[in-house]
Structure formats: C-alpha cells, structure tokens
Design a protein around this motif. Sequence first.
Motif, PDB file in Angstrom:
ATOM      1  N   MET A 276       1.713   6.833  -6.207  1.00 48.63           N
ATOM      2  CA  MET A 276       1.601   8.183  -5.696  1.00 48.63           C
ATOM      3  C   MET A 276       0.629   8.965  -6.570  1.00 48.63           C
ATOM      4  N   ALA A 277      -0.326   9.575  -5.934  1.00 45.34           N
ATOM      5  CA  ALA A 277      -1.301  10.386  -6.647  1.00 45.34           C
ATOM      6  C   ALA A 277      -0.823  11.828  -6.693  1.00 45.34           C
ATOM      7  N   SER A 278      -0.982  12.453  -7.851  1.00 38.17           N
ATOM      8  CA  SER A 278      -0.627  13.872  -7.963  1.00 38.17           C
ATOM      9  C   SER A 278      -1.693  14.697  -7.250  1.00 38.17           C
ATOM     10  N   LEU A 279      -1.361  15.925  -6.958  1.00 43.90           N
ATOM     11  CA  LEU A 279      -2.329  16.801  -6.280  1.00 43.90           C
ATOM     12  C   LEU A 279      -3.538  17.070  -7.162  1.00 43.90           C
ATOM     13  N   VAL A 280      -3.354  17.099  -8.477  1.00 40.49           N
ATOM     14  CA  VAL A 280      -4.489  17.287  -9.395  1.00 40.49           C
ATOM     15  C   VAL A 280      -5.420  16.079  -9.296  1.00 40.49           C
ATOM     16  N   GLU A 281      -4.842  14.864  -9.257  1.00 37.32           N
ATOM     17  CA  GLU A 281      -5.656  13.660  -9.100  1.00 37.32           C
ATOM     18  C   GLU A 281      -6.384  13.661  -7.760  1.00 37.32           C
ATOM     19  N   LEU A 282      -5.711  14.099  -6.717  1.00 35.92           N
ATOM     20  CA  LEU A 282      -6.350  14.157  -5.404  1.00 35.92           C
ATOM     21  C   LEU A 282      -7.496  15.157  -5.392  1.00 35.92           C
TER      22      LEU A 282
ATOM     23  N   GLY B  21       2.702   6.669  -1.003  1.00 37.89           N
ATOM     24  CA  GLY B  21       1.877   5.581  -0.491  1.00 37.89           C
ATOM     25  C   GLY B  21       0.433   5.975  -0.265  1.00 37.89           C
ATOM     26  N   ALA B  22      -0.096   5.595   0.873  1.00 33.00           N
ATOM     27  CA  ALA B  22      -1.489   5.861   1.215  1.00 33.00           C
ATOM     28  C   ALA B  22      -1.689   7.249   1.821  1.00 33.00           C
ATOM     29  N   VAL B  23      -0.670   8.077   1.804  1.00 31.97           N
ATOM     30  CA  VAL B  23      -0.801   9.438   2.343  1.00 31.97           C
ATOM     31  C   VAL B  23      -1.875  10.216   1.571  1.00 31.97           C
TER      32      VAL B  23
ATOM     33  N   VAL C 267      -5.135   9.566   3.134  1.00 30.13           N
ATOM     34  CA  VAL C 267      -5.247  10.303   4.398  1.00 30.13           C
ATOM     35  C   VAL C 267      -5.587  11.764   4.106  1.00 30.13           C
ATOM     36  N   LEU C 268      -4.934  12.342   3.100  1.00 29.32           N
ATOM     37  CA  LEU C 268      -5.237  13.733   2.724  1.00 29.32           C
ATOM     38  C   LEU C 268      -6.705  13.891   2.358  1.00 29.32           C
ATOM     39  N   LEU C 269      -7.233  12.953   1.571  1.00 26.66           N
ATOM     40  CA  LEU C 269      -8.638  13.033   1.172  1.00 26.66           C
ATOM     41  C   LEU C 269      -9.560  12.945   2.383  1.00 26.66           C
ATOM     42  N   ALA C 270      -9.300  12.006   3.281  1.00 30.30           N
ATOM     43  CA  ALA C 270     -10.139  11.859   4.474  1.00 30.30           C
ATOM     44  C   ALA C 270     -10.092  13.121   5.333  1.00 30.30           C
ATOM     45  N   LEU C 271      -8.902  13.679   5.513  1.00 30.86           N
ATOM     46  CA  LEU C 271      -8.785  14.901   6.304  1.00 30.86           C
ATOM     47  C   LEU C 271      -9.485  16.068   5.633  1.00 30.86           C
TER      48      LEU C 271
END
Length: 192
Positions: free
Chosen positions: A1-7, A129-131, A134-138
């Motif tokens: 799971m990636a943190s929002l800061v990492e994202l 997971g891979a969510v 998906v957030l990055l792509a969106l």
Amino acid sequence: MASLVELRDRLRRRPGMAGLADEQAEDLLDEAADMVREYCGWPVWPRQTVTVVVDARGGDMVPLPTLMLHEVTSVEQRPLFDQSPAAWQPVEGGWDWSEGGWLLRCGCWPDGPRSLRVVMDSGYEEPPGAVGSVLLALAVGIARRPGRVASMRVGGESVTYQQAGGSGSGAFGELSDGERAVLDRYRLDNRP
C-alpha cells in the motif's frame, strides 16, 4: 500500500506532471480518490470510526457498508416505524461481525428500514493493492483532459472551456477496463 505522500511524489514523476505544486498534486489525487470511492460504493480508505444506520431484512446476517471491517463497538436496534431518538435500544450480546463487513446474529435481526445503528471501525489505512496505480492514472487523466465547454458562440466560432478537472469531471466512463478490474475487488456491489 502506497501512502498518499508517496502517491503525490509518484504523480510528479509522470510525464508532464513534474511542475505540480503539492496542493495541485493533492487536489488531483483527491478528485481521483472521490471517483474511486464513488465507484466502489464505500470510503475504502482511510481507516475511520463511523456510525451507520442500515436496513435489516430479518435473517441472521446484515451487510454493512464496508469490505474491510476492523471492529464493531456497538449495535443498536429500534422498533419498526418508531423514529423517536429514544427508540434505539442496545443489542447486548448474541452478535458478531466479520472482516468482510457482515454483522451476524444468533437468531434474527429485526426486519425493516433503518432498523440497526452500528458504530464500526472500517477501511484500509492507505489505498489497498493496485488502487494507488488507478489513482495515479486517473489523476494524470484529470490533469491532461481539456475542460468542459462552458460557453459556445456559433457565428464567430468561439468556444470557452472550463478549467481542467473542474465541475462535472469524474464519471465512471473515464475508468479503463483494467482500472475497473482492479476496483471491482473493492466494490460493494461485488460482495460475495
């Protein structure tokens, strides 16, 4: 799971996204997160304690609006059609819960709309997971798409667009088949 800061940092490494300020990157991720949560039908993350009122249809199982349940701290029921605040009565014992979001009872739950009030600790700590992907792509898609038409003049051929990512963006039609496949694992409608 990636943190929002990492994202946020990963978003800036995408082509054309390097110049995003923290606030811009966070806004794009927030809009993408809203799309994901709406598609999934529940908050998904962050983990939080919430009070929900749910319908029960009798029987020994009631679905709660979550697929990641950590704890249920209280369950109350009310008599059918009694809307008064004093109608809620604690359910003492005889019930349990599952991590998948089910409230179970030895015997039957009351039958009726808004018949149970549940305090629950629910959701993932971070996007699961891979969510995150998906957030990055969106978020990239939101940043790159042109704004929607705000006004149009036919005779002089003038079109004015809203800002990219402005009001009205975020329809499920923007999800690819692969993104839907990832999110379907976390969608309430697909509960086993």
